[in-house]
Write a protein that holds these residues in place. Structure first.
Motif, PDB file in Angstrom:
ATOM      1  N   PRO A   1      75.287  86.659  35.005  1.00  0.00           N
ATOM      2  CA  PRO A   1      73.980  86.596  34.545  1.00  0.00           C
ATOM      3  C   PRO A   1      73.892  85.416  34.389  1.00  0.00           C
ATOM      4  O   PRO A   1      74.786  84.357  33.298  1.00  0.00           O
ATOM      5  CB  PRO A   1      74.304  87.342  33.292  1.00  0.00           C
ATOM      6  N   TYR A   2      72.667  85.083  33.269  1.00  0.00           N
ATOM      7  CA  TYR A   2      72.315  83.236  33.264  1.00  0.00           C
ATOM      8  C   TYR A   2      71.858  83.943  31.884  1.00  0.00           C
ATOM      9  O   TYR A   2      71.644  84.652  31.524  1.00  0.00           O
ATOM     10  CB  TYR A   2      71.657  83.359  34.124  1.00  0.00           C
ATOM     11  N   GLY A  32      79.034  79.972  17.201  1.00  0.00           N
ATOM     12  CA  GLY A  32      79.799  79.379  17.533  1.00  0.00           C
ATOM     13  C   GLY A  32      79.650  78.326  18.583  1.00  0.00           C
ATOM     14  O   GLY A  32      78.310  77.478  18.449  1.00  0.00           O
ATOM     15  N   THR A  33      80.417  77.446  19.127  1.00  0.00           N
ATOM     16  CA  THR A  33      80.884  76.152  20.053  1.00  0.00           C
ATOM     17  C   THR A  33      80.779  76.770  21.955  1.00  0.00           C
ATOM     18  O   THR A  33      82.154  76.797  22.109  1.00  0.00           O
ATOM     19  CB  THR A  33      81.604  74.852  19.689  1.00  0.00           C
ATOM     20  N   ILE A  34      79.909  75.863  22.350  1.00  0.00           N
ATOM     21  CA  ILE A  34      80.484  76.391  24.300  1.00  0.00           C
ATOM     22  C   ILE A  34      80.713  75.182  24.956  1.00  0.00           C
ATOM     23  O   ILE A  34      79.872  73.655  24.576  1.00  0.00           O
ATOM     24  CB  ILE A  34      79.357  77.551  24.733  1.00  0.00           C
ATOM     25  N   GLY A  59      72.277  78.467  32.061  1.00  0.00           N
ATOM     26  CA  GLY A  59      72.498  78.326  33.109  1.00  0.00           C
ATOM     27  C   GLY A  59      73.653  79.514  32.908  1.00  0.00           C
ATOM     28  O   GLY A  59      73.470  80.176  32.255  1.00  0.00           O
ATOM     29  N   LYS A  60      75.010  79.434  34.400  1.00  0.00           N
ATOM     30  CA  LYS A  60      75.644  80.777  33.908  1.00  0.00           C
ATOM     31  C   LYS A  60      77.081  80.499  33.491  1.00  0.00           C
ATOM     32  O   LYS A  60      77.446  79.180  34.160  1.00  0.00           O
ATOM     33  CB  LYS A  60      75.663  80.238  35.883  1.00  0.00           C
ATOM     34  N   PRO A  61      76.477  81.211  31.855  1.00  0.00           N
ATOM     35  CA  PRO A  61      78.735  80.796  32.229  1.00  0.00           C
ATOM     36  C   PRO A  61      79.941  81.050  32.396  1.00  0.00           C
ATOM     37  O   PRO A  61      79.527  82.421  33.426  1.00  0.00           O
ATOM     38  CB  PRO A  61      78.366  81.305  30.699  1.00  0.00           C
ATOM     39  N   GLY A  62      81.040  80.253  32.404  1.00  0.00           N
ATOM     40  CA  GLY A  62      81.715  80.651  33.616  1.00  0.00           C
ATOM     41  C   GLY A  62      83.352  80.227  31.790  1.00  0.00           C
ATOM     42  O   GLY A  62      83.146  80.127  30.868  1.00  0.00           O
ATOM     43  N   ILE A  63      84.555  80.970  32.857  1.00  0.00           N
ATOM     44  CA  ILE A  63      85.415  80.437  31.516  1.00  0.00           C
ATOM     45  C   ILE A  63      86.505  79.686  32.418  1.00  0.00           C
ATOM     46  O   ILE A  63      86.849  80.052  33.288  1.00  0.00           O
ATOM     47  CB  ILE A  63      86.484  81.660  30.851  1.00  0.00           C
ATOM     48  N   PHE A  64      86.847  78.303  31.385  1.00  0.00           N
ATOM     49  CA  PHE A  64      87.854  77.172  32.677  1.00  0.00           C
ATOM     50  C   PHE A  64      89.119  77.051  31.344  1.00  0.00           C
ATOM     51  O   PHE A  64      88.895  76.340  29.918  1.00  0.00           O
ATOM     52  CB  PHE A  64      87.600  76.365  33.028  1.00  0.00           C
ATOM     53  N   ASN A  65      90.221  77.743  31.791  1.00  0.00           N
ATOM     54  CA  ASN A  65      91.016  76.812  30.384  1.00  0.00           C
ATOM     55  C   ASN A  65      90.944  77.596  29.093  1.00  0.00           C
ATOM     56  O   ASN A  65      91.090  77.242  28.088  1.00  0.00           O
ATOM     57  CB  ASN A  65      90.645  75.706  29.882  1.00  0.00           C
ATOM     58  N   GLY A  66      90.477  79.212  29.283  1.00  0.00           N
ATOM     59  CA  GLY A  66      90.142  79.880  28.190  1.00  0.00           C
ATOM     60  C   GLY A  66      88.991  79.894  26.581  1.00  0.00           C
ATOM     61  O   GLY A  66      88.623  79.404  25.506  1.00  0.00           O
ATOM     62  N   GLN A  67      88.062  78.349  28.111  1.00  0.00           N
ATOM     63  CA  GLN A  67      86.536  78.058  27.398  1.00  0.00           C
ATOM     64  C   GLN A  67      85.497  78.851  27.684  1.00  0.00           C
ATOM     65  O   GLN A  67      85.774  78.334  28.885  1.00  0.00           O
ATOM     66  CB  GLN A  67      87.085  76.546  26.388  1.00  0.00           C
ATOM     67  N   ILE A  68      84.567  79.001  27.128  1.00  0.00           N
ATOM     68  CA  ILE A  68      83.878  79.078  27.586  1.00  0.00           C
ATOM     69  C   ILE A  68      82.349  77.913  28.194  1.00  0.00           C
ATOM     70  O   ILE A  68      82.557  76.663  27.292  1.00  0.00           O
ATOM     71  CB  ILE A  68      82.197  80.206  27.243  1.00  0.00           C
ATOM     72  N   ASN A  69      82.100  77.721  29.054  1.00  0.00           N
ATOM     73  CA  ASN A  69      82.302  77.015  29.352  1.00  0.00           C
ATOM     74  C   ASN A  69      80.334  76.723  30.187  1.00  0.00           C
ATOM     75  O   ASN A  69      80.216  78.564  31.244  1.00  0.00           O
ATOM     76  CB  ASN A  69      82.321  75.755  30.593  1.00  0.00           C
ATOM     77  N   ILE A  70      79.036  75.298  30.861  1.00  0.00           N
ATOM     78  CA  ILE A  70      78.139  75.825  31.945  1.00  0.00           C
ATOM     79  C   ILE A  70      78.176  74.838  32.516  1.00  0.00           C
ATOM     80  O   ILE A  70      78.121  73.190  31.929  1.00  0.00           O
ATOM     81  CB  ILE A  70      76.845  75.811  30.386  1.00  0.00           C
TER      82      ILE A  70
END
Length: 540
Positions: A1-2, A32-34, A59-70
Motif C-alpha cells: 500500500p501507498y 522515527g526515520t525512513i 510513495g510505496k514503502p519497501g525494506i532493504f537491508n533491514g531499513q524502510i525506504n521509499i
C-alpha cells in the motif's frame, strides 16, 4: 500500500557505485526515520529540497537491508499543500515514468484537478432525473465528482463511486433499449411459419441422441422468435460440448424449410472446419446442400459457391471472415449464426446482416458463461437463452488450481493419467520468454517436460501459431491418433480441437488468460466418457 508521511529531511548522502549509485535522504517524523531514495534527477532534488522545512512524502514503502525506504517518492512542501484542496484521503492517479520526469506525478494531477474545481465553482448541472436520485439515494453529480477526487472519509468515497458507476451503466442500458426499440419498429423479420420436411427428416432419422430439456427449451424460444414477424436477435450461451451446434443446425433447417438460406460465421478456420465436418456428418443422407468458405478456399471453389448462393441451390454456408467479403452475395439469406461472437467487431457482424434486403434473423453463440444480469446490461439488445445441461453421458470437467511451487504434484498426476491411457494438453501463454512478462513460456516448458517425460517411454507433440500449417498438422495428427501422450501448445488449440481421449488440460500461467479463453481451453477435454480435469497453474 501507498503511504503519506509529514516530516523533515535531516540530510542527503550518496551510496553505491556505477549504475547502482543513488541519492539517499533521511526523512524523520515523531515516530522515527525512513530513507528516501532517488536513482535519477538527483541534482534537481538536492537543489529543490533540503533540511529544515516540513514536507509531505508520498510513495510505496519497501525494506532493504533491514531499513524502510521509499524509492522515487513524490515530495511537496507542506505550505504548498495548504494552498490547494486537500482531503483526509489522498487520491492516487495512474501515471508513467515519462510523465513523472515531466513533473506530471500523481500529486501534480491532484493539484490540477483541485484548481479545476476551484475555477468551476462546483456548479455542475445534474444529468439524472430527480426521482431516480431520490429513489436510489444517490449523491448529486457535483458532489460525487468532487468526492471521488477529494473524499472526506471512506463512506463518502464509496457513495461517489456508486453514483458514477450507476450513471454509466444506466446510460448504457438506456442506449441499448433505444437500439432495441428502433430495431423492432424499423425491421420486420422474415416469418418462418412451417417446420417442414428437412427438419422432420433430420429430427426423426439423424438426431444422434435425444435433446436435453435445456436444448428443447432453447429451441422453443428460437422457434417462437422465427415465427413472430420480428427480427430475432438472440444470444445462446452454453458451455463447450453442451450442444449449441445441434441447436444452431436445427434452427438453420427451419430457415431452409421456409425457402431461405442460412450461414455460420466462426472466428477461426479450425473452428469453421470443425462446424462444417459436424454439420455434414449430422446431415448425412439428407438433401441439404452445405459448403465451407474460408480465407484459404481456392478461387474455383469460391466461384462455385458464389454461383450456388445466387441461384439458391446452396442451403447452408459455413465459414470465417471470408463470408463478409463484398463478393459473397446470398440469393435469400434468412438466418445468420455467429459463433464466439465476442471475437467479432460490431461492424463485422453488421456487414453480414447487410447481405440480405431485410435484415436476417441473428443467433450469436458463446461458451463464456455470462450472468443473466450482466448479459442484460451488456447485451441489452439481445434476448438470452442458456443451455445449462450437458448431453447424456457427459461428465462435468473437474477444475483444480495449483501454485508454481506445487508443480511436482501436477507432473505426478499427469504421469498417473498417462499410465491409465489418457492424453494430456499443456498450454502456455507465450512462445518465447518475454523480458516484460515473467510467465512460463512454451520453449522453457518443453525443456522441463521432455526431461520429466523422456523418450522412448513418452512421446511429446508441440503446436504453436508460428509453425507452418503442414508441421502443425503433423504434430496434431500424432496426438489425434494417440501416438503422442502430451501436446504442448499455445492458445492455437483454444477452439476446434476435438480429441475424446485427452482428459487432462494443464494451463500454465493461468492468470495470463481471459475468462473466455479459459472456458474454451477447458472445453478441449471432457469430450469422452471418462472424468476430465482442467488444472490451472499460477504464480504465488
Amino acid at each position: 500500500p501507498y503511504v503519506q508521511i509529514k516530516g523533515q529531511i535531516t540530510g542527503f548522502y550518496s551510496e553505491g557505485e556505477g549504475r547502482g549509485k543513488r541519492l539517499v535522504a533521511d526523512f524523520r517524523d515523531d515516530t522515527g526515520t525512513i530513507r528516501l531514495i532517488w536513482f535519477r534527477g538527483t541534482r534537481w532534488i538536492t537543489g529543490t529540497y533540503g533540511p529544515g522545512p516540513e514536507y509531505f512524502v508520498f510513495g510505496k514503502p519497501g525494506i532493504f537491508n533491514g531499513q524502510i525506504n521509499i524509492i522515487h517518492p513524490e515530495i511537496e512542501a507542506s505550505e504548498k499543500a495548504a494552498e490547494r484542496i486537500t482531503s483526509a484521503l489522498q487520491a492516487q492517479y495512474s501515471t508513467t515514468e515519462k510523465l513523472k520526469n515531466h513533473f506530471l506525478s500523481s500529486k501534480a494531477i491532484s493539484r490540477l484537478t483541485g484548481t479545476l474545481f476551484q475555477k468551476i465553482g462546483f456548479t455542475l448541472p445534474e444529468t439524472l432525473p430527480g426521482y431516480i436520485i431520490t429513489k436510489y439515494n444517490l449523491l448529486e453529480l457535483g458532489r460525487a465528482l468532487y468526492s471521488i477526487h477529494f473524499p472526506s472519509d471512506p463512506g463518502i468515497l464509496e457513495k461517489a463511486r456508486y453514483r458514477l458507476k450507476f450513471e454509466e451503466l444506466f446510460y448504457i442500458q438506456l442506449n441499448l433499449m433505444r437500439f432495441r426499440s428502433n430495431r423492432i419498429q424499423k425491421f420486420k423479420g422474415f416469418v418462418f411459419s412451417t417446420v417442414g420436411e428437412k427438419f422432420n427428416t433430420f429430427y426423426f432419422r439423424n438426431l444422434p441422441f435425444e435433446l436435453t430439456s435445456a436444448q428443447k427449451r432453447v429451441m422453443k424460444e428460437i422457434r417462437k422468435d422465427l415465427g413472430s414477424g420480428i427480427q430475432m436477435n438472440r444470444l445462446l450461451q452454453g458451455d463447450v460440448g453442451s450442444g449449441k451446434t445441434l441447436v444452431a443446425l436445427m434452427s438453420m433447417l427451419i430457415a431452409v424449410d421456409n425457402g431461405y438460406q442460412a450461414c455460420i460465421m466462426a472466428p477461426t478456420e479450425i473452428l469453421a472446419k470443425q462446424h462444417y465436418e459436424t454439420v455434414v456428418s449430422l446431415l448425412n443422407g439428407t438433401n441439404v446442400s452445405v459448403k465451407l468458405l474460408t480465407g484459404s478456399s481456392a478461387g474455383s471453389l469460391r466461384k462455385e459457391i458464389n454461383r450456388s448462393l445466387l441461384d439458391e441451390s446452396l442451403n447452408i454456408l459455413i465459414g470465417t471472415h471470408a463470408l463478409i467479403e463484398d463478393n459473397v452475395q446470398f440469393g435469400n439469406l434468412g438466418l445468420v449464426i455467429i459463433d464466439e461472437q465476442h471475437r467479432f467487431g460490431v461492424e463485422q457482424r453488421a456487414r453480414l446482416w447487410r447481405k440480405s434486403i431485410n435484415p436476417p434473423h441473428v443467433l450469436v453463440m458463446t461458451a463464456t458463461p455470462i450472468p443473466r444480469t450482466l448479459a442484460m446490461t451488456l447485451y441489452g439488445d439481445l434476448d438470452v437463452s442458456v443451455i445449462d445441461e450437458l448431453p447424456p453421458g457427459r461428465i462435468p470437467v473437474r477444475t483444480m488450481h495449483f501454485f508454481d511451487s506445487e508443480k511436482n504434484k501436477v507432473y505426478g498426476f499427469m504421469k498417473q493419467k498417462i499410465e491409465e491411457g489418457s492424453q494430456v494438453f499443456v498450454v502456455y501463454p507465450l512462445i518465447r520468454e518475454s523480458e516484460k512478462m515473467d510467465y512460463r513460456d512454451l520453449e522453457d516448458g518443453w525443456d522441463t517436460i521432455s526431461r520429466l517425460f523422456p523418450p522412448p517411454r513418452y512421446c511429446i507433440s508441440v503446436v504453436h501459431g508460428k509453425m507452418t500449417p503442414a508441421i502443425k498438422e503433423e504434430s496434431m495428427k500424432l496426438f489425434r491418433e494417440g501416438k503422442a501422450h502430451i501436446l504442448i501448445a499455445t492458445t492455437v488449440i483454444e477452439v476446434g480441437v476435438d480429441i475424446p481421449n485427452a482428459s487432462v488440460m494443464v494451463i500454465e500461467s493461468a492468470e495470463r488468460f481471459g475468462l473466455s479463453q479459459l472456458h474454451q481451453l477447458r472445453g478441449r477435454v471432457g469430450r469422452g466418457s471418462d472424468q476430465a480435469y482442467c488444472i490451472l497453474v499460477s504464480g504465488e
